[in-house]
Design an enzyme around this catalytic site. Structure first.
Site, PDB file in Angstrom:
ATOM      1  N   ASP A 277      37.175   3.921  12.354  1.00 20.35           N
ATOM      2  CA  ASP A 277      38.265   4.693  12.980  1.00 20.35           C
ATOM      3  C   ASP A 277      37.952   4.955  14.450  1.00 20.35           C
ATOM      4  OD1 ASP A 277      40.538   6.458  13.238  1.00 20.35           O
ATOM      5  OD2 ASP A 277      39.105   8.121  13.153  1.00 20.35           O
TER       6      ASP A 277
ATOM      7  N   ASP B 114      26.365   4.522  17.874  1.00 21.04           N
ATOM      8  CA  ASP B 114      26.306   5.096  19.235  1.00 21.04           C
ATOM      9  C   ASP B 114      26.083   3.976  20.258  1.00 21.04           C
ATOM     10  OD1 ASP B 114      23.800   4.775  18.015  1.00 21.04           O
ATOM     11  OD2 ASP B 114      22.946   6.607  18.852  1.00 21.04           O
TER      12      ASP B 114
ATOM     13  N   ASP C 271      39.440   2.946  18.413  1.00 20.26           N
ATOM     14  CA  ASP C 271      40.126   3.558  19.563  1.00 20.26           C
ATOM     15  C   ASP C 271      39.515   3.035  20.871  1.00 20.26           C
ATOM     16  OD1 ASP C 271      41.763   5.036  17.852  1.00 20.26           O
ATOM     17  OD2 ASP C 271      41.579   6.875  19.035  1.00 20.26           O
TER      18      ASP C 271
ATOM     19  N   TYR D 187      36.050   9.406   4.217  1.00 19.44           N
ATOM     20  CA  TYR D 187      37.431   9.630   3.776  1.00 19.44           C
ATOM     21  C   TYR D 187      37.531   9.671   2.244  1.00 19.44           C
ATOM     22  CZ  TYR D 187      39.045   8.597   8.558  1.00 19.44           C
ATOM     23  OH  TYR D 187      39.267   8.609   9.915  1.00 19.44           O
TER      24      TYR D 187
ATOM     25  N   LYS E  77      25.110   3.727  11.012  1.00 18.88           N
ATOM     26  CA  LYS E  77      24.187   4.724  11.553  1.00 18.88           C
ATOM     27  C   LYS E  77      23.143   4.988  10.476  1.00 18.88           C
ATOM     28  CE  LYS E  77      22.841   7.651  14.643  1.00 18.88           C
ATOM     29  NZ  LYS E  77      22.356   7.326  15.989  1.00 18.88           N
TER      30      LYS E  77
HETATM   31  C1  IPM Z   1      43.955   5.878  12.080  1.00 19.79           C
HETATM   32  C2  IPM Z   1      44.207   7.345  12.159  1.00 19.79           C
HETATM   33  C3  IPM Z   1      44.078   7.972  10.772  1.00 19.79           C
HETATM   34  C4  IPM Z   1      42.659   7.759  10.304  1.00 19.79           C
HETATM   35  C5  IPM Z   1      44.469   9.459  10.691  1.00 19.79           C
HETATM   36  C6  IPM Z   1      45.905   9.686  11.147  1.00 19.79           C
HETATM   37  C7  IPM Z   1      44.267  10.024   9.303  1.00 19.79           C
HETATM   38  O1  IPM Z   1      43.358   7.933  13.098  1.00 19.79           O
HETATM   39  O2  IPM Z   1      44.650   5.196  11.318  1.00 19.79           O
HETATM   40  O3  IPM Z   1      43.077   5.374  12.798  1.00 19.79           O
HETATM   41  O4  IPM Z   1      41.765   8.543  10.621  1.00 19.79           O
HETATM   42  O5  IPM Z   1      42.426   6.773   9.627  1.00 19.79           O
HETATM   43 MG    MG Z   2      42.256   6.498  14.240  1.00 23.53          MG
END
Ligand code: IPM
Ligand code: MG
Length: 355
Positions: free
Chosen positions: A244, A220, A248, A137, A188
């Site tokens: 990130d 992974d 999830d 990023y 990684k």
């Molecule tokens: C998060 C989101 C953001 C990220 C996006 C919306 C830029 O996925 O906060 O996890 O990748 O950080």
């Molecule tokens: Mg995210």
């Protein structure tokens, strides 16, 4: 009486709706815990960009950063080019306020919310420290020979020694506040050779924390282990992009995007709190999105500004409501958005006051 200034950015899609519920619960908390706050709303997001072509004007940014904390609902709308508004708002706040930690707790409140077979509350209790200002990023990217056959696209994954070290150190300090005292590094480095800086700095910092156990997983494998043996994880530290992605997975382990909250922190400075979920434009205005993640982001915000008891009480209220099946689920459509906000506000008050 303590007083806090909170900037609120509802944003796109379901963002404003879930934000309203988070503040409904903050109102209840202020009432029972005896603090005051002033909420200032900032109308930022895709609607504003469509109407005025402004994303985050400098004057507005200067104002937003003068608060004790910032709350953000969600950003993202298919009417805008991919990433434009997300980067103009979320990433601008993260980078320009140097919010170098993205803290993402993953705690299973009730085993019915977990998609894994045979795993219960005691197995899913981890917290992610995602480095939040660099890596993939970094913002350093470019295209050459655009739209030609030999087009080249690059994006630099940049790590600074200071950036890596402060994230790792934060993770070790955090581990000391938790019973298991363990930090797992996820990277990684075997393929992304520059990530060897993570391996090296992790070892150096770990030596200062002999009371904290360490572990390592390539990203992974971490994806697999988080599902197979989530109980192996306590504090996890990871570079930005991997943080990130694996958060999830973490979110789904605790019940999904309807429950996962996060704080973007620069300890000691104005910080930003948001649910992890996106703006879900198709559910906008339908009163179906779960506000639980936003409410928990509000709980993290209170904890951060110093209202620890209030922050904790909000989280425990949600635990009660989920375990008693008053909140049956935290997915879209399980309950009305406003109804959950009302329930949490009411139970918080009766829990604390017996009211
Ligand atoms: C998060 C989101 C953001 C990220 C996006 C919306 C830029 O996925 O906060 O996890 O990748 O950080
Ligand atoms: Mg995210």
């Amino acid at each position: 009486m303590k007083h806090y200034d909170i900037a609120s950015i509802g944003g796109d899609g379901i963002g404003p709706e879930v934000t309203a519920e988070a503040f409904k619960v903050l109102d209840a908390a202020a009432d029972v815990f005896g603090f005051r706050y002033k909420r200032s709303d900032y109308d930022l997001g895709t609607e504003r960009w469509l109407a005025t072509s402004e994303i985050f004007p400098d004057a507005v940014f200067e104002e937003v950063k003068q608060h004790h904390a910032i709350f953000l609902g969600a950003i993202g709308d298919p009417r805008a080019p991919v990433g434009l508004i997300e980067f103009g708002i979320i990433a601008k706040l993260r980078f320009e306020l140097d919010l170098y930690i993205n803290l993402r707790p993953v705690r299973l409140y009730d085993e019915r919310l977990c998609p894994l077979k045979g795993k219960s509350e005691k197995d899913v209790d981890m917290i992610f420290v995602r480095e939040n200002t660099e890596g993939a990023y970094s913002g350093m990217f470019g295209f050459a020979h655009k739209n030609q056959a030999l087009e080249v696209a690059t994006q630099v994954m940049a790590y600074t020694r200071a950036g890596v070290e402060r994230a790792i150190r934060y993770a070790f300090e955090l581990a000391r506040t938790r019973p298991r005292r363990q930090v797992t590094l996820v990277d990684k480095a075997n393929a992304i050779r520059a990530q060897e800086i993570w391996t090296r700095v992790f070892a150096i910092v770990a030596a200062e924390y002999p009371d904290v156990r360490t572990d390592h997983a390539y990203v992974d494998a971490a994806c697999m282990w988080m599902i197979k043996n989530p109980e192996w994880f306590d504090v996890v530290v990871a570079p930005n992009l991997f943080g990130d992605i694996i958060t999830d997975i973490g979110a789904i382990l605790q019940g999904g995007m309807g429950i996962a909250a996060s704080g973007n922190l620069h300890p000691g400075r104005v910080s930003l709190f948001e649910p992890i979920h996106g703006s879900a434009p198709k559910y906008k205005g339908k009163n179906v999105a779960s506000p639980v993640a936003a409410i928990l982001a509000g709980s993290m915000l209170l904890d951060y500004v110093g209202e620890r008891e209030a922050g904790r009480a909000i989280e425990e209220t949600i635990v009660d409501l989920v375990r008693s099946q008053t909140i049956r689920g935290v997915s879209t459509g399980d309950h009305g958005t406003r109804e959950i906000g009302d329930m949490v506000a009411k139970h918080l008050k009766s829990r604390v006051k017996g009211a």
